[in-house]
Design a protein around this motif. Structure first.
Motif: not given
Length: 273
Positions: A143-151, A199-209, A237-244
């Motif tokens: 699974a992935i869920e990514a969020v952008l706080l505005g463009r 201060g970043d405005v883009a982030f995501a969580t990756l999950l593998y089970c 399970k594997l969890v990754a979190r990323i910000v950009a």
């Protein structure tokens, strides 16, 4: 006609979509299909044993009081990838939160990849999102869920709003992963904190089970490279979190990691359009 002294209540969006995939003659086939309201589903033609479902919100975005429900069921021995036609846009809310409820079920020796494109929150948006997953003993789930706080490229920024995201993943009825994200009020100052997004405005969580979590761990870390974030593995399970800083750089980090977790398989075509 309106009664004197009353104002019209804005029309709200509702949609519900459901897909059940079954195994037949060594391939994943469509078994049940249902769509209602603004929720539409397309099943592109595939040339291997897997199946892909593309989710569409025909309303073009969500605001306060709107609701979407998705139910995806990958029966035993199937391989199902679920994605979205476009980024989901959450607009300014004047009347409570928008709601997105997703239920995923993955049968024995089946695999389900939940790969929606990014959710874009606009200023003063309000969203409550829920993801509930039930896995069989030998099921694999990504699974992935990514969020952008505005463009950022459009000069947009989110100052205030609400975002709540709740995940519950169970295997054979036992809870194996739970997380809750809650961002409310002064989001601009909240995400500026180093312990949040710096201060970043883009982030995501990756999950593998699945059974290959430990083996995939070093490959995922290598794929992330110098990206801001990290990955951990424990208890299958594997969890990754990323910000950009923006959506473009977030995708540059996400796509290589997702390809690793999909054994080199490309992402759905809608991700590249």
């Amino acid at each position: 006609m309106l009664m004197p002294g009353r104002t019209a209540r804005p029309q709200r969006t509702f949609g519900r979509g459901q897909v059940t995939a079954k195994a037949l003659a060594g391939r994943t086939r469509l078994d049940e299909f249902y769509q209602e309201g603004a929720a539409k589903i397309r099943i592109p033609e595939s040339f291997d044993g897997a199946m892909e479902a593309v989710l569409i919100n025909t309303s073009g975005g969500l605001t306060g009081g709107d609701r979407l429900q998705w139910v995806m069921d990958a029966e035993a021995g199937t391989a199902l990838t679920v994605t979205t036609q476009a980024c989901e846009k959450i607009y300014k809310s004047d009347e409570g939160p928008a709601m997105i409820d997703t239920e995923l079920r993955v049968g024995d020796n089946a695999r389900l990849d939940w790969l929606p494109q990014e959710t874009i929150l606009f200023d003063n948006a309000s969203l409550n999102r829920r993801l509930d997953v039930d896995l069989a003993e030998n099921a694999e789930f990504l699974a992935i869920e990514a969020v952008l706080l505005g463009r950022k490229a459009m000069g947009e920024a989110v100052q205030y709003g609400q975002f709540r995201d709740r995940w519950r993943v169970r295997r054979e009825g036992t809870l194996i992963h739970a997380e809750d994200v809650r961002m409310t009020g002064d989001i601009e100052n909240l995400v500026a904190q180093t312990a949040v997004l710096g201060g970043d405005v883009a982030f995501a969580t990756l999950l593998y089970c699945g059974p290959r979590a430990e083996a995939l761990m070093p490959k995922v870390r290598a794929a992330l490279g110098e990206a801001a974030g990290g990955a951990s593995e424990w208890s299958g399970k594997l969890v990754a979190r990323i910000v950009a800083p923006d959506g473009y750089h977030l995708r540059k980090s996400l796509i290589p990691a997702l390809k690793v977790l999909r054994d080199g398989q490309n992402l759905p075509k809608v991700w590249h359009l």
